[in-house]
Motif scaffolding. Structure first.
Motif, short mmCIF file in Angstrom:
data_model
loop_
_atom_site.label_atom_id
_atom_site.label_comp_id
_atom_site.label_asym_id
_atom_site.label_seq_id
_atom_site.Cartn_x
_atom_site.Cartn_y
_atom_site.Cartn_z
N ALA A 89 18.88 23.15 -29.44
CA ALA A 89 19.25 23.77 -28.16
C ALA A 89 18.04 24.26 -27.38
O ALA A 89 18.04 25.37 -26.85
CB ALA A 89 20.25 24.91 -28.39
N LEU A 90 17.00 23.45 -27.30
CA LEU A 90 15.85 23.83 -26.48
C LEU A 90 16.15 23.42 -25.05
O LEU A 90 16.73 22.36 -24.81
CB LEU A 90 14.59 23.11 -26.97
N TYR A 91 15.75 24.25 -24.09
CA TYR A 91 15.99 23.92 -22.69
C TYR A 91 15.01 22.83 -22.28
O TYR A 91 13.80 23.05 -22.27
CB TYR A 91 15.83 25.16 -21.83
N PRO A 92 15.53 21.64 -21.94
CA PRO A 92 14.64 20.50 -21.72
C PRO A 92 13.74 20.63 -20.50
O PRO A 92 12.70 19.98 -20.43
CB PRO A 92 15.61 19.32 -21.55
N HIS A 93 14.14 21.51 -19.54
CA HIS A 93 13.35 21.62 -18.31
C HIS A 93 12.29 22.71 -18.41
O HIS A 93 11.58 22.95 -17.46
CB HIS A 93 14.29 21.91 -17.15
N PHE A 99 12.31 32.90 -22.90
CA PHE A 99 13.55 32.95 -22.12
C PHE A 99 14.43 34.15 -22.47
O PHE A 99 14.90 34.87 -21.59
CB PHE A 99 14.32 31.64 -22.34
N GLY A 100 14.63 34.37 -23.77
CA GLY A 100 15.49 35.47 -24.20
C GLY A 100 14.88 36.83 -23.91
O GLY A 100 15.58 37.79 -23.60
N ARG A 104 12.77 37.58 -21.47
CA ARG A 104 12.76 37.85 -20.02
C ARG A 104 14.08 38.48 -19.61
O ARG A 104 14.11 39.39 -18.79
CB ARG A 104 12.55 36.56 -19.25
N ARG A 116 12.01 30.80 -31.22
CA ARG A 116 12.80 31.46 -30.20
C ARG A 116 13.65 32.58 -30.81
O ARG A 116 13.88 33.62 -30.19
CB ARG A 116 13.71 30.43 -29.53
N SER A 167 21.22 21.36 -33.12
CA SER A 167 20.57 20.47 -32.15
C SER A 167 19.31 21.11 -31.58
O SER A 167 18.72 20.58 -30.66
CB SER A 167 21.53 20.18 -31.01
#
Lengths: 279, 368
Positions: free
Chosen positions: B87-91, B100-101, B103, B148, B85
């Motif tokens: 799995a991207l963060y929608p916000h 993200f990873g 950080r 990612r 899917s």
């Protein structure tokens, strides 16, 4: 052809528009009536209950605020409701996240126990709460009322939030886990921002309900300087006198924050209640 | 460098009658691209999730470079995963999704910037870094998901059917892109798919699973040419291999397999001895059935009388659905686009004898 069709469509919409108008009159009418009474004196109201405020007695608001202790009620309400809503949101969101996300032993039992709070009538709890608060020296304190509000609104908060959180795809949580985030960080950085519309809905609903809450407040608070706004109305209604005009002014002060909140955020709230899958 | 070893791995869900993954073992070499292939529900994604650390292991071990990972949390395994899917963060913006990873791993800001920009440039995402995922197309989202994983520079990549949400055309280009990226980066990868074309074109080796077990592991063409059983024979190849019932007869120096009115002489191998006079399953791929023997071919062919049931022209080639005399079996043949055969015609096709496969009907295993 299209003209005929559009006329037909309009005719079909007519009953709906009629119903919406009727509903607006039924719900908005009393609000307008109270608003108009809030600017009139009791004598004027008894003379002509449905009259227009002329002249408008704006000074009644200052009287209510300063002379009838409304500034104190307003402040008490603000403290109690803001603290209770903040706590119930944080605790409710964490509980909803756990119930929606983790398959732990006893998950269903915990959910059942929390959600059974939805069907308990508040009148049933009042005696027990009174005794408990007395025992732990929190009777007649704002802290006691805050705790009671949190406890009684956890159920509805979890109910709203769990349904939404459960729709957030599991892959997002797995991805965050692989990215190295802890369970709490995942809750904070994934569930909370994605679930913001639902959280907002819960905050707004709880705010409105608690701002208007009367039963627990009237039983659990006795000192005048600790009363919340809904109790303030009682100030004008004694067993021997009834100051309708000032009661109306007090009511307007009490409902104004809720009306404003709803006016500005109703759309966001409805979005949160009806939002589908996060995609 | 990362070698993944899976040993006797099993997964049984509470209350399930059969294990989802049943005692499987394989090794993925350093820089290898291994594909786990199988139908839906065969347990391949569960294997991947156990390697990732997202699923508890019932028994067996997963090791990376010799270290057993069973009790190591997902975040400490240094594995990146691309989800079906995405799995991207929608916000979050594309940039934040990519960063993200990093950080969380306390990579310094300048290094994050460098890696994100490099990955974005590599994947053609530089223009979209400030966009949110909902403002991207399916292909772009897929590339963000891949990016990612790339920015993390992990020891192992895991892919869980990453192309299955894309349309057919985009799937082909993204597949080629993935192959190119993997060749460039060279990270050890495990790729789960139910699509045999992806498996054939992407994997250095394919591990075929069915009902929670490994059926066969090998290089794509090796597996295609020498399927271990009838499941693999049918699962790889489109149209799948034709399977027919026949009987094996052994003489002193020769072997003959009889089916559908044909008697085909075979090389007499020692492995056939135990099947003398017994039923066998005969397999033949559609491309090994000819309208007529190719002129000048040195191979030997068996003739088989058939009747044409349907003709399916695909443009570059034509599929013939053939019914056999004396049996209800049907065959599919892949022939040239110029065929003049029409539905209802009687025709004797030619089978490449060397390309015949024999299977034991009782165990479905190939007879070597």
């Amino acid at each position: 052809m299209t003209r005929v069709a559009s006329l037909g469509a309009r005719a079909r919409r007519l009953p709906l528009v009629g119903f919406a108008l009727l509903y607006t009159v039924v719900t908005g009418g009393p609000l307008l009536w109270v608003a108009s009474m809030s600017l009139r004196t009791t004598a004027e109201i008894f003379k002509d209950p449905y009259g227009f405020p002329s002249p408008a007695h704006w000074e009644k608001f200052a009287d209510a605020w300063f002379k009838s202790n409304y500034h104190s009620y307003f402040w008490n309400s603000t403290i109690v409701v803001v603290c209770a809503v903040a706590l119930v949101t944080v605790i409710g969101a964490m509980a909803a996240h756990c119930l929606a996300r983790y398959a732990f032993r006893g998950n269903r039992l915990v959910r059942f126990l929390i959600l059974s709070g939805l069907i308990l009538p508040p009148q049933l709890l009042i005696l027990a709460l009174f005794q408990i608060l007395l025992d732990i020296d929190l009777y007649n304190t704002l802290t006691g009322l805050i705790i009671v509000y949190v406890a009684t609104h956890i159920a509805v908060t979890v109910y709203i939030l769990e349904g939404f959180f459960a729709q957030i795809p599991q892959d997002l949580f797995d991805a965050a886990r692989m990215d190295g985030y802890s369970d709490f960080e995942i809750f904070w950085r994934v569930t909370v921002p994605i679930g913001a519309p639902a959280i907002f809905t819960a905050v707004t609903l709880n705010f409105i309900v608690l701002w208007n809450e009367f039963l627990f407040a009237v039983v659990l608070l006795t000192d005048d300087d600790k009363r919340t706004l809904p109790l303030g109305i009682m100030h004008f209604t004694g067993s021997h006198q009834l100051d309708v005009g000032m009661a109306a002014t007090g009511l307007v002060i009490a409902i104004l924050p809720v009306v404003l909140l709803y006016a500005f955020f109703s759309e966001t709230m409805i979005k949160g209640m009806t939002a589908g899958a996060v995609r | 460098m990362a070698v993944i070893t899976v040993e006797s791995l099993s997964k049984r869900y509470e209350g399930a009658a059969a294990p989802a993954v049943d005692d499987i073992s394989f090794t993925v070499a350093d820089r290898e691209f291994m594909v786990l292939l199988g139908p839906s529900g065969c347990g391949k994604s569960t294997v991947l999730r156990m390697i990732a650390g997202l699923e508890p292991i019932t028994s067996g071990t997963v090791s990376i470079d010799g270290l057993i990972m069973n009790q190591v949390p997902a975040k400490l395994r240094d594995i990146a995963m691309v989800f079906q899917s995405y799995a991207l963060y929608p916000h979050m913006t594309v940039y934040d999704n990519l960063a993200f990873g990093l950080r969380r791993r306390d990579v310094d800001r300048a290094e994050i910037e460098r890696r994100v920009q490099a990955a974005a440039a590599k994947l053609g995402l530089a223009a979209f870094l400030e966009r949110k995922p909902h403002a991207l197309s399916g292909g772009q989202r897929q590339r963000v998901a891949l990016g990612r994983a790339i920015v993390r520079d992990p020891r192992v990549f895991l892919f869980d059917e990453p192309l299955s949400n894309l349309d057919a055309a985009l799937r082909v280009t993204t597949r080629n892109e993935l192959i190119r990226q993997q060749q460039e980066i060279g990270t050890t990868s495990i790729y789960v798919t139910h699509d045999q074309v992806e498996a054939m074109t992407m994997g250095h080796r394919i591990c075929i699973m069915n009902h929670g077990k490994v059926v066969q592991i090998g290089e794509p063409l090796e597996v295609y040419r020498h399927p271990a059983d009838t499941f693999v024979a049918r699962f790889l190849g489109n149209p799948p291999m034709n399977l027919l019932a026949g009987k094996l007869e052994l003489g002193d120096v020769s072997a003959v397999v009889r089916f559908a009115g044909a008697a085909v002489p075979l090389e007499r191998k020692a492995s056939l001895a135990s099947f003398a006079g017994r039923d066998v399953t005969i397999g033949i791929r559609p491309e090994d059935i000819y309208e007529s023997p190719p002129p000048g071919a040195s191979k030997s062919f068996a003739r088989l009388p058939t009747r044409v049931v349907a003709v399916e022209p695909l443009g570059a080639e034509t599929l013939l659905v053939l019914s056999l005399e004396d049996s209800r079996d049907e065959l599919v043949a892949r022939v040239g686009r110029a065929t003049a055969l029409r539905s209802g015609d009687r025709h004797e096709v030619a089978l490449d004898i060397e390309a015949l496969h024999l299977f034991d009907p009782a165990t479905t295993r190939a007879i070597a």
